[in-house]
Design a protein around this motif. Structure first.
Motif, PDB file in Angstrom:
ATOM      1  N   LYS A  86     -37.173 -11.667 -59.250  1.00 16.49           N
ATOM      2  CA  LYS A  86     -35.837 -11.497 -58.692  1.00 16.49           C
ATOM      3  C   LYS A  86     -35.411 -12.710 -57.885  1.00 16.49           C
ATOM      4  O   LYS A  86     -34.272 -13.179 -57.990  1.00 16.49           O
ATOM      5  CB  LYS A  86     -35.805 -10.246 -57.819  1.00 16.49           C
ATOM      6  N   ASP A 138     -27.268  -7.332 -54.711  1.00 17.02           N
ATOM      7  CA  ASP A 138     -28.069  -6.146 -55.024  1.00 17.02           C
ATOM      8  C   ASP A 138     -27.240  -5.063 -55.686  1.00 17.02           C
ATOM      9  O   ASP A 138     -27.755  -4.257 -56.463  1.00 17.02           O
ATOM     10  CB  ASP A 138     -28.710  -5.594 -53.746  1.00 17.02           C
ATOM     11  N   LEU A 173     -27.279  -4.573 -59.523  1.00 17.19           N
ATOM     12  CA  LEU A 173     -28.442  -3.997 -60.170  1.00 17.19           C
ATOM     13  C   LEU A 173     -28.487  -2.491 -59.943  1.00 17.19           C
ATOM     14  O   LEU A 173     -28.464  -2.024 -58.807  1.00 17.19           O
ATOM     15  CB  LEU A 173     -29.734  -4.622 -59.626  1.00 17.19           C
ATOM     16  N   ARG A 201     -30.582   0.830 -59.914  1.00 13.13           N
ATOM     17  CA  ARG A 201     -31.993   1.201 -59.761  1.00 13.13           C
ATOM     18  C   ARG A 201     -32.166   2.652 -60.183  1.00 13.13           C
ATOM     19  O   ARG A 201     -31.530   3.555 -59.651  1.00 13.13           O
ATOM     20  CB  ARG A 201     -32.422   1.030 -58.302  1.00 13.13           C
ATOM     21  N   TYR A 236     -34.657  -1.630 -63.054  1.00 20.54           N
ATOM     22  CA  TYR A 236     -33.582  -2.409 -62.436  1.00 20.54           C
ATOM     23  C   TYR A 236     -32.727  -2.944 -63.572  1.00 20.54           C
ATOM     24  O   TYR A 236     -33.183  -3.759 -64.375  1.00 20.54           O
ATOM     25  CB  TYR A 236     -34.152  -3.551 -61.595  1.00 20.54           C
TER      26      TYR A 236
END
Length: 252
Positions: free
Chosen positions: A49, A58, A61, A63, A72
Motif C-alpha cells: 500500500k 483510504d 479502497l 474493505r 481491499y
C-alpha cells in the motif's frame, strides 16, 4: 474468462496467486526468468500500500471481510488485494497481514471459502461442506438463479432441485443485507456441496448456505437453526422470523 460465442473466449480477469510463492522455490526462479518481474516470498499489505497506493485516499479502497481474509478493493480500477487476517505465522504460506492474492479484471471476485456445517445428535448428526465464492453480477456469463432483485446464485452441476431450493432460501434471508453492502448486486457461485447420506437432511442445505454467507460477509444471525427433539426423535428446523421458507412475501 467469458465465452463470447461457440469459438471465442475473452479474458476478463486475472488472479496473481502470490500465496504459492513461499512454498515453491522453483516458481520464485521461473517467474523472473519468464517475465522479467521478480517477487519476494512474502508481500506485506502495508508495504504494498505504501509503495503503490500512497497517493490514493483510504476512502477509495473498499474493505470487505471475507472469512479469514480482508479484501481491499478499488472499484474504479477493478483491482482487489486479498490479505491474510487469521493471526497465522509465515511458513509455506503467507502469514497475518501478508497479501494472499491480487485480482485484476472486470468486477470483484470473492475468495473461495469452505463452510463446514456440523451438528451432533443421537442419530449421528448432520454434516456437509459447502464451497463457494462470489462475483459481480454476470461477471462470467454463467447460468444463474435470481434470488432477489440483484442477488443471484449459481449451482454445482447435478444438484437436486430440492437442495437447490433450500440453498436459495439460505441466501435469500440475507438478500437485504447483501444489497446494502453491494448495491451493484452480486452472484454467489457454489462450486461444491458434499455430504454423507447417513448425516443429511435436505433442510440443512439452507443452514450451510446461511453459515457461509454470515462467515464470508460478517452478517448478523437471522435465526436459522436446528435442534434434535428427544420426544419425537427427530430434527426440528427453525427459520427465525420467516415462517414458511417459501412463502411469497419472504423478501419483503
Amino acid at each position: 474468462m467469458a465465452k463470447v460465442d461457440a469459438n471465442q473466449w475473452v479474458l476478463t480477469g486475472v488472479t496473481l496467486e502470490l500465496h504459492r510463492l513461499p512454498g515453491n522455490r522453483d516458481l520464485l526462479r521461473e517467474i523472473p526468468a519468464d517475465s522479467g518481474v521478480s517477487f519476494e516470498e512474502y508481500m506485506p499489505w502495508l508495504e504494498l500500500k505504501e509503495k503503490f497506493l500512497s497517493s490514493m485516499s483510504d476512502s477509495s479502497l473498499q474493505r470487505v471481510v471475507q472469512g479469514d481474509f480482508l479484501e481491499y478493493r478499488n472499484a474504479d480500477a477493478k483491482v482487489s488485494a486479498f490479505v491474510v487476517d487469521d493471526d497465522s505465522e509465515r511458513d509455506e504460506w503467507p502469514g497475518q497481514g501478508d497479501v494472499w492474492s491480487i485480482a485484476l479484471g472486470r468486477g470483484s471476485v470473492g475468495m473461495s471459502h469452505i463452510f463446514k456445517y456440523r451438528l451432533r445428535s443421537p442419530l449421528g448428526g448432520l454434516a456437509a461442506d459447502l464451497e463457494a465464492d462470489w462475483v459481480d453480477p454476470d461477471a462470467d456469463g454463467e447460468f444463474y438463479l435470481q434470488v432477489d432483485r440483484k442477488t443471484y446464485l449459481t449451482l454445482p452441476k447435478g444438484m437436486h432441485w430440492r437442495d437447490a431450493s433450500w440453498l436459495s432460501f439460505g441466501l435469500a434471508v440475507h438478500a437485504s443485507d447483501l444489497l446494502s453492502r453491494h448495491p451493484e448486486g452480486l452472484t454467489v457461485r457454489v462450486t461444491s456441496f458434499t455430504y454423507s447420506v447417513t448425516h443429511f437432511r435436505s433442510e440443512m442445505v439452507a443452514l450451510a448456505m446461511d453459515g457461509w454467507v454470515r462467515e464470508v460477509f460478517d452478517l448478523p444471525d437471522r435465526g436459522l437453526c436446528v435442534e434434535f427433539g428427544e420426544e419425537k426423535g427427530d430434527y426440528n428446523f427453525r427459520w427465525g422470523t420467516y415462517g414458511d421458507p417459501f412463502e411469497d412475501d419472504l423478501l419483503r
